[in-house]
Design a protein around this motif. Structure first.
Motif, mmCIF file in Angstrom:
data_model
loop_
_atom_site.group_PDB
_atom_site.id
_atom_site.type_symbol
_atom_site.label_atom_id
_atom_site.label_comp_id
_atom_site.label_asym_id
_atom_site.label_seq_id
_atom_site.Cartn_x
_atom_site.Cartn_y
_atom_site.Cartn_z
ATOM 1 N N SER A 188 0.829 -1.197 0.000
ATOM 2 C CA SER A 188 0.000 0.000 0.000
ATOM 3 C C SER A 188 0.866 1.251 0.000
ATOM 4 N N GLY A 189 0.429 2.281 -0.708
ATOM 5 C CA GLY A 189 1.109 3.563 -0.679
ATOM 6 C C GLY A 189 2.349 3.597 -1.551
ATOM 7 N N THR A 190 2.990 4.762 -1.559
ATOM 8 C CA THR A 190 4.178 4.961 -2.402
ATOM 9 C C THR A 190 5.368 4.162 -1.918
ATOM 10 N N HIS A 191 5.412 3.807 -0.636
ATOM 11 C CA HIS A 191 6.537 3.051 -0.082
ATOM 12 C C HIS A 191 6.211 1.578 0.114
ATOM 13 N N ALA A 192 5.151 1.100 -0.523
ATOM 14 C CA ALA A 192 4.792 -0.329 -0.521
ATOM 15 C C ALA A 192 4.679 -0.886 0.894
ATOM 16 N N GLU A 193 3.933 -0.195 1.738
ATOM 17 C CA GLU A 193 3.747 -0.651 3.117
ATOM 18 C C GLU A 193 2.871 -1.906 3.152
ATOM 19 N N PRO A 194 3.246 -2.911 3.974
ATOM 20 C CA PRO A 194 2.478 -4.170 4.048
ATOM 21 C C PRO A 194 1.316 -4.065 5.041
ATOM 22 N N ARG A 195 0.327 -3.253 4.742
ATOM 23 C CA ARG A 195 -0.711 -2.938 5.734
ATOM 24 C C ARG A 195 -1.602 -4.126 6.063
ATOM 25 N N ARG A 196 -1.865 -4.977 5.095
ATOM 26 C CA ARG A 196 -2.656 -6.179 5.398
ATOM 27 C C ARG A 196 -1.897 -7.088 6.366
ATOM 28 N N ALA A 197 -0.596 -7.242 6.126
ATOM 29 C CA ALA A 197 0.224 -8.071 7.013
ATOM 30 C C ALA A 197 0.343 -7.428 8.387
ATOM 31 N N ILE A 198 0.373 -6.094 8.447
ATOM 32 C CA ILE A 198 0.408 -5.395 9.748
ATOM 33 C C ILE A 198 -0.854 -5.712 10.539
ATOM 34 N N LEU A 199 -1.985 -5.733 9.855
ATOM 35 C CA LEU A 199 -3.256 -6.034 10.531
ATOM 36 C C LEU A 199 -3.253 -7.447 11.110
ATOM 37 N N LEU A 200 -2.734 -8.425 10.353
ATOM 38 C CA LEU A 200 -2.659 -9.796 10.865
ATOM 39 C C LEU A 200 -1.706 -9.882 12.057
ATOM 40 N N THR A 201 -0.584 -9.172 11.985
ATOM 41 C CA THR A 201 0.370 -9.146 13.103
ATOM 42 C C THR A 201 -0.299 -8.614 14.359
ATOM 43 N N PHE A 202 -1.098 -7.586 14.194
ATOM 44 C CA PHE A 202 -1.815 -7.007 15.338
ATOM 45 C C PHE A 202 -2.746 -8.037 15.978
ATOM 46 N N PHE A 203 -3.512 -8.767 15.165
ATOM 47 C CA PHE A 203 -4.446 -9.752 15.717
ATOM 48 C C PHE A 203 -3.710 -10.873 16.456
ATOM 49 N N ILE A 204 -2.568 -11.338 15.908
ATOM 50 C CA ILE A 204 -1.808 -12.408 16.571
ATOM 51 C C ILE A 204 -1.260 -11.922 17.908
ATOM 52 N N SER A 205 -0.676 -10.720 17.924
ATOM 53 C CA SER A 205 -0.119 -10.187 19.170
ATOM 54 C C SER A 205 -1.228 -9.968 20.201
#
Length: 733
Positions: free
Chosen positions: A319-336
């Motif tokens: 996502s975005g100009t810097h190719a941020e992995p926002r979907r993966a960030i969301l999954l990381t949040f749920f696991i933590s």
């Protein structure tokens, strides 16, 4: 391996060594364990064992960093950190297995750091909130910071680093005031209680030093990962090792063991300004949580991009100009968040320890595998990693895993094994009967099929040489040099052509092949025999070049002798034309001296006369492979170029130096100023052990002129290798 060396910058990299590697590593290493559990470790284990725990932890992470640095300087490192490095070395099976494990370890680490922050906050600030509720609020805040983007988070870490430094100053000043030699002596020995032991303390402490991957996890965002990862990580290990050693001594000298064990905030109690410790705990734990929340999604994103599991493919989205992995960030949040709800700090820490130990062990194994297989493309610029250090790191990780908890260790290894099996064999039928020979055959078949699809890539180029030794075996050096060029790196076939009207020619062929095979065994050559029947020599050579080998393992280079008789110039030129038309590289050896011992390497340098990449890449690579042999190891490679003007010397030497650095091959670059290139070559290389020069096969009708020209160029040089390359390899790979 990637096709370009790690010295080149990533085009989209935003961060340098300090902000991209050193700072994240230091902030992750000096985290929750240091402030909230290190006193417990020192109190339980005693100073001697505590220092031993620190030393072993730093040794394992240090050895792993050597392996990490070697791989990082031998490939263009892209996003994905340890997953990328392991998958590109050991293959997608190991990489995929470790990618999932390492992602989960990082995601669970977020929970560990958030819980640590919440414990410290509840103990320091009356808020009426439980640890779980505060940890949930904190986890959401960390998630919001990271979802905005890595650039903002990296800038925030500079403020956190300053806060952490002030907190350490506060503790040091306070501990110096309360330093008691008698207390130190009393705390030298262990005082284990509550069923704790040395290995449980190691398991509790080890997550504190696992931050060495914080910089590597940001590999896709670094400007020069091959430079930044080794420098930043090694400096972070050294600095934090000194801090932990000093802190262990100060803790042991400031409070009795029972107080160190009982009070999780003992560091604040010792400090001169406790408020700074509280700020340091908040800063360290939050920064570690931020680092893991940034690193874990990037591992998952890189893993998902490789499409190992179709179900994870959506997480490859950027996502975005810097190719941020926002979907993966969301999954990381749920696991933590799940870990926050079901576990506490002491439960999470040993689990993370096993995940990281498996990751580090496989990273060391990847480097060990690269080194012992003698892959020509494995030429890391980082010189302080040896196969023995990688093996020590692998074995060390494995031993420590079982010493900590053999059940968790067994489970971890079985989990990795099952993941590896699932990735590699989910569609493979078991079709072998005999376990040993059948498995070897099946693996060989599988590898040949994989090579058929992958061998074309420059990073996978290896010398597969057909050496035309002749039926009379009057040039044994052709077999010897073929062996030297390929030993441990490629494949050598010794070819002979039986031509003419030969009676009983089939019997003659089998007898000649048997004799050649016997010679190979007698001379201890790593080679295969190849005998061909043909009406003419040229037809026989054409058949051998086309048909020798299997699949991707067909010869890519033909090694043959230079004719001594000028009357053979026409035939020789036609042979070169035939080989060139068949798209094979040519290595023609011209030897004018009598060689009594074909295995004795002559004294002197290996001179490579550079005239450009067309032939130069293969010339320099052959020189490198030659000097990997024991007999040639002490022979330096000189990379030489003739120029006409003295003013160009500096630029030429700089160009040759850069070329060698990119190739990761040690050479002595030199520019030779001369108006007569031939004379310059003869004068400069008169005492060389071997001279390597490029040439182009003659056009039809120019065979004799070509032969005479090359004879004049080589003149009285005793050993010359002429090279005509068709490409397929790259010095940058």
């Amino acid at each position: 391996m990637s096709q370009t060396p790690g010295t080149r910058d990533e085009p989209n990299g935003r961060f340098g060594t300090f902000e991209g590697v050193f700072t994240p590593c230091v902030l992750t290493i000096l985290g929750v364990i240091m402030f909230l559990r290190f006193g417990f470790v020192v109190g339980q284990a005693g100073l001697v064992y505590a220092l031993l725990i620190v030393a072993v932890s730093k040794l394992l992470t240090g050895l792993t960093t050597l392996s990490l640095s070697a791989i990082a300087t031998n490939t263009r490192v892209q996003g994905g950190g340890a997953y990328f490095l392991i998958s590109r070395s050991l293959g997608v099976e190991f990489g995929g297995a470790i990618g999932l494990v390492f992602f989960l370890a990082q995601a669970i680490s977020v929970a560990m750091y958030v819980i640590g922050f919440s414990e410290a906050f509840v103990g320091s600030v009356p808020s009426g909130l439980s640890v779980t509720v505060l940890a949930t609020i904190t986890n959401v805040a960390v998630f919001m910071c990271v979802i905005i983007g890595a650039g903002w988070t990296i800038k925030l870490q500079f403020f956190i680093l300053a806060t952490l430094a002030l907190s350490l100053v506060s503790f040091t000043v306070g501990a110096a005031d309360e330093f008691r030699l008698l207390t130190l002596q009393a705390n030298m020995a262990s005082q284990f209680t509550g069923g704790e032991n040395l290995f449980s303390m190691f398991a509790l402490f080890f997550p504190a030093v696992t931050g060495i991957m914080a910089g590597a996890n940001m590999s896709g965002d670094l400007r020069a990962p091959a430079k930044s990862i080794p420098q930043g990580t090694l400096w972070a290990i050294a600095v934090t090792a000194l801090i932990y050693v000093a802190m262990a001594v100060l803790l042991a000298a400031s409070r009795p063991g029972p107080l160190l064990t009982a009070d999780s905030l003992v560091v604040a109690d010792i400090a001169r300004w406790p408020l700074l410790i509280t700020a340091g705990v908040f800063a360290a734990t939050l920064s570690s949580a931020l680092g893991s929340m940034m690193g874990a999604p990037r591992i998952l994103q890189a893993f998902a991009k490789d499409n190992v599991f179709a179900a994870l493919r959506p997480f490859a989205h950027a996502s975005g100009t810097h190719a941020e992995p926002r979907r993966a960030i969301l999954l990381t949040f749920f696991i933590s968040q799940l870990c926050i709800l079901v576990a506490d700090l002491n439960t999470i820490a040993p689990l993370i320890t096993m995940c990281f130990m498996v990751t580090y062990g496989l990273l060391n194994l990847a480097t060990f595998y690269e080194a012992i297989t003698k892959n020509p493309s494995y030429r890391p610029q980082f010189r302080f990693c040896h196969w023995s250090t990688s093996l020590a790191g692998t074995v060390g990780c494995l031993v420590v895993m079982f010493l900590i908890d053999w059940r968790w260790a067994t489970f971890s290894i079985l989990a990795i094994g099952l993941l590896h099996w699932y990735i590699s064999c989910k569609e493979v039928e078991a079709r072998w009967g005999n376990v040993q020979s059948g498995l070897m055959f099946e693996r060989t078949r599988h590898n040949l099929l994989r090579l058929e699809a992958e061998m074309h890539h420059p990073k996978n180029w290896r010398p597969i040489i057909l050496s035309l030794v002749g039926a009379a075996w009057d040039r044994p050096y052709l077999a010897t040099y073929g062996h030297w060029f390929t030993s441990g790196h490629g494949i050598l076939a010794l070819g002979q052509v039986i031509h003419g009207d030969v009676q009983d020619r089939y019997s003659r062929r089998f007898a000649q092949e048997s004799l050649l095979d016997e010679t190979i065994r007698k001379e201890q050559l790593e080679a295969f025999p190849a005998v061909c029947l043909a009406r003419t020599l040229q037809e026989g050579i054409e058949s051998l070049v086309q048909c020798q080998g299997l699949g991707a393992l067909r010869p890519n280079t033909v090694l043959l002798g230079w004719p001594r008789d000028p009357d053979r110039a026409k035939v020789f030129g036609n042979t070169l034309q035939t080989i060139t038309a068949l798209q094979r590289s040519i290595v023609a050896m011209r030897v004018t001296e009598t060689i009594e011992d074909a295995w004795a390497a002559p004294q002197g340098t290996v001179d490579v006369w550079w005239r450009g990449r067309k032939n130069g890449e293969l010339m320099l690579l052959l020189a490198h492979l030659l000097t990997k042999n024991t007999a040639w190891r002490a022979r330096p490679i000189r990379l030489l170029r003739v120029i006409e003007n003295e003013a160009g010397c500096e630029d030429v030497v700089e160009h040759l130096t850069t070329l060698a650095e990119q190739a990761r091959i040690r050479v002595q670059p030199q520019a030779i100023v001369a108006s007569d290139p031939g004379q310059a070559i003869r004068d400069t290389s008169r005492n060389a052990a071997l001279v390597i020069m490029g040439f182009a096969a003659p056009q039809e009708g120019e065979e004799v002129v070509f032969y005479e020209r090359m004879q004049t160029l080589a003149a009285d040089l005793p050993r010359v290798v002429f090279v005509d390359s068709v490409g397929g390899m790259s010095l940058d790979s």
